[in-house]
Design an enzyme around this catalytic site. Structure first.
Site, PDB file in Angstrom:
ATOM      1  N   HIS A  84       0.814  -1.224   0.000  1.00 52.90           N
ATOM      2  CA  HIS A  84       0.000   0.000   0.000  1.00 52.90           C
ATOM      3  C   HIS A  84       0.843   1.267   0.000  1.00 52.90           C
ATOM      4  O   HIS A  84       1.934   1.326   0.569  1.00 52.90           O
ATOM      5  CB  HIS A  84      -1.033  -0.007   1.136  1.00 52.90           C
ATOM      6  CG  HIS A  84      -0.493   0.039   2.541  1.00 52.90           C
ATOM      7  ND1 HIS A  84      -0.272   1.219   3.193  1.00 52.90           N
ATOM      8  CD2 HIS A  84      -0.186  -0.941   3.430  1.00 52.90           C
ATOM      9  CE1 HIS A  84       0.144   0.956   4.430  1.00 52.90           C
ATOM     10  NE2 HIS A  84       0.220  -0.340   4.592  1.00 52.90           N
ATOM     11  N   GLU A  91      -5.259   1.718   2.483  1.00 53.65           N
ATOM     12  CA  GLU A  91      -5.163   0.500   3.297  1.00 53.65           C
ATOM     13  C   GLU A  91      -5.433   0.795   4.757  1.00 53.65           C
ATOM     14  O   GLU A  91      -6.078   0.031   5.464  1.00 53.65           O
ATOM     15  CB  GLU A  91      -3.761  -0.119   3.131  1.00 53.65           C
ATOM     16  CG  GLU A  91      -3.603  -1.509   3.751  1.00 53.65           C
ATOM     17  CD  GLU A  91      -3.115  -1.509   5.190  1.00 53.65           C
ATOM     18  OE1 GLU A  91      -3.049  -2.590   5.793  1.00 53.65           O
ATOM     19  OE2 GLU A  91      -2.808  -0.417   5.749  1.00 53.65           O
ATOM     20  N   GLU A  92      -4.927   1.949   5.223  1.00 50.94           N
ATOM     21  CA  GLU A  92      -4.945   2.255   6.658  1.00 50.94           C
ATOM     22  C   GLU A  92      -6.350   2.503   7.210  1.00 50.94           C
ATOM     23  O   GLU A  92      -6.536   2.563   8.410  1.00 50.94           O
ATOM     24  CB  GLU A  92      -4.047   3.476   6.955  1.00 50.94           C
ATOM     25  CG  GLU A  92      -2.568   3.267   6.634  1.00 50.94           C
ATOM     26  CD  GLU A  92      -1.861   2.281   7.562  1.00 50.94           C
ATOM     27  OE1 GLU A  92      -2.494   1.761   8.491  1.00 50.94           O
ATOM     28  OE2 GLU A  92      -0.672   2.031   7.339  1.00 50.94           O
ATOM     29  N   ASP A 120       3.885  -6.149   3.538  1.00 54.53           N
ATOM     30  CA  ASP A 120       3.625  -5.073   4.499  1.00 54.53           C
ATOM     31  C   ASP A 120       4.684  -5.097   5.595  1.00 54.53           C
ATOM     32  O   ASP A 120       5.628  -5.871   5.512  1.00 54.53           O
ATOM     33  CB  ASP A 120       2.207  -5.206   5.078  1.00 54.53           C
ATOM     34  CG  ASP A 120       1.588  -3.849   5.393  1.00 54.53           C
ATOM     35  OD1 ASP A 120       2.296  -2.975   5.926  1.00 54.53           O
ATOM     36  OD2 ASP A 120       0.387  -3.655   5.113  1.00 54.53           O
TER      37      ASP A 120
HETATM   38 ZN    ZN Z   1       0.730  -1.276   6.427  1.00 52.06          ZN
END
Ligand code: ZN
Length: 348
Positions: A61, A202-203, A225
């Protein structure tokens, strides 16, 4: 390793919902290497290599945790909301960049000084709604710069090397993953069709991965990640067994702290395939059950009629702070493992 590329990625500004600055760095880097890229309407950036029968989607991401303007008062002080999981105690006195439409403005996060706090106040955590951003500018000036409700705010922090192959910088979550994906794409001669996706948002709930997995329709998915390295004095080995410098982490299961709900149980064949590749190639790796978080792999897995997925993570100290510490050795091991995965026959 290419430390300058990692620096450009870490220092690029791309809070959740405004990731275009990061996508620009990645696009430029891949286009120089002759890898074709394209984007969707939300800013997810795709890059393809290889043309085999199966499709392997690999996601990293582009967004970073940050803030967004909520209110500007008559004197020009800014109240903000948080984008992504940020602990309130790391916010005071941080320097920030406010991305006005016409001008970027620097500021500092202010709150009451300790001298003027009452005794009971000193013992309490100052919450983010009692903080504000001070740019020195008046409300009228800020309006002139194009700063208004909804303007993105990022943190100002340069990348620096520490001792013993460690690197510290902001947004290693997940620019370290973007770095790994770029480098693996450049190096690999894929056995199958590899679709790299640099995902947005993503967060705040794996939104970019959800959209893009439904568009790519892969046969198999991998997320790259960062994860929590527990090797410091305030974490015990049993709470967070992952170590910096001991190699990439292959995630077995992750999700909410209480139940591992909302996360992913990695497909055993995909996970086993990655472990076998690491063992055959002599790449040290760690296994992990992560309580209290998940990755894009959880969204890929639940797309279409179910996509067997796994996650490779880069160990990181001080995750979701503005000084995340990773090891160059882990980064290199992660690139090596991902290249192997791209170049071998997938289990699905
Ligand atoms: Zn992450």
């Amino acid at each position: 390793m290419d430390l300058e590329l990692l620096r450009r990625l870490s220092e690029a500004h791309g809070v959740t919902g405004s990731e275009y600055g990061v996508a620009a760095v990645i696009k430029e880097e891949l286009q120089v290497s002759g890898v074709r890229t394209y984007e969707d309407k939300f800013g997810n950036l795709f890059a393809e290599k290889g043309s085999g029968g199966r499709t392997l989607m690999v996601a990293a991401h582009t967004d970073e945790i940050g803030l967004i303007v909520k209110h500007i008062d008559e004197k020009g002080f800014i109240r903000f909301a948080k984008l992504g999981g940020i602990a309130d105690q790391i916010l005071p006195a941080q320097r920030v960049l406010i991305h006005g439409m016409k001008k970027k403005v620097q500021g500092v996060i202010g709150c009451k000084a300790v001298h003027v706090m009452k005794d009971e106040e000193r013992k309490q955590l100052v919450t983010y709604d009692r903080m504000f951003i001070d740019t020195g500018a008046t409300k009228e000036q800020l309006e002139g710069y194009g700063v208004r409700v909804g303007t993105p705010i990022t943190f100002i922090r340069g990348l620096t090397e520490l001792e013993n192959d460690l690197v510290v910088g902001k947004a290693m979550d997940d620019r370290a993953g973007c770095y790994v994906l770029i480098e693996a794409l450049k190096k690999a001669n894929p056995e199958n069709k590899v679709v790299a996706v640099f995902t947005v948002q993503e967060e705040v709930g794996l939104r970019g991965a959800t959209m893009s997995a439904n568009a790519v329709k892969p046969d198999i998915g991998i997320a790259i990640d960062t994860t929590i390295a527990g090797d410091h004095p305030e974490l015990s080995e049993q709470d967070a067994p992952v170590r910096l410098g001991k190699g990439p982490t292959i995630v077995v299961a992750d999700g909410r702290k209480d139940s591992l709900g909302g996360g992913m149980i990695a497909n055993p064949l995909v996970r086993g395939w990655l472990m076998e590749l690491a063992e055959k190639s002599g790449i040290p790796y760690q296994l992990e059950v992560l309580e209290g978080g998940t990755t894009d792999a959880a969204a890929i897995q639940m797309s279409q009629s179910g996509i067997p997925s796994a996650c490779i993570s880069i160990p990181s100290r001080y995750v979701h702070s503005f000084s995340e510490v990773i090891s160059k050795k882990d980064l290199e091991g992660c690139v090596e493992l991902l290249v192997k995965a791209m170049e071998s026959k997938t289990p699905f």
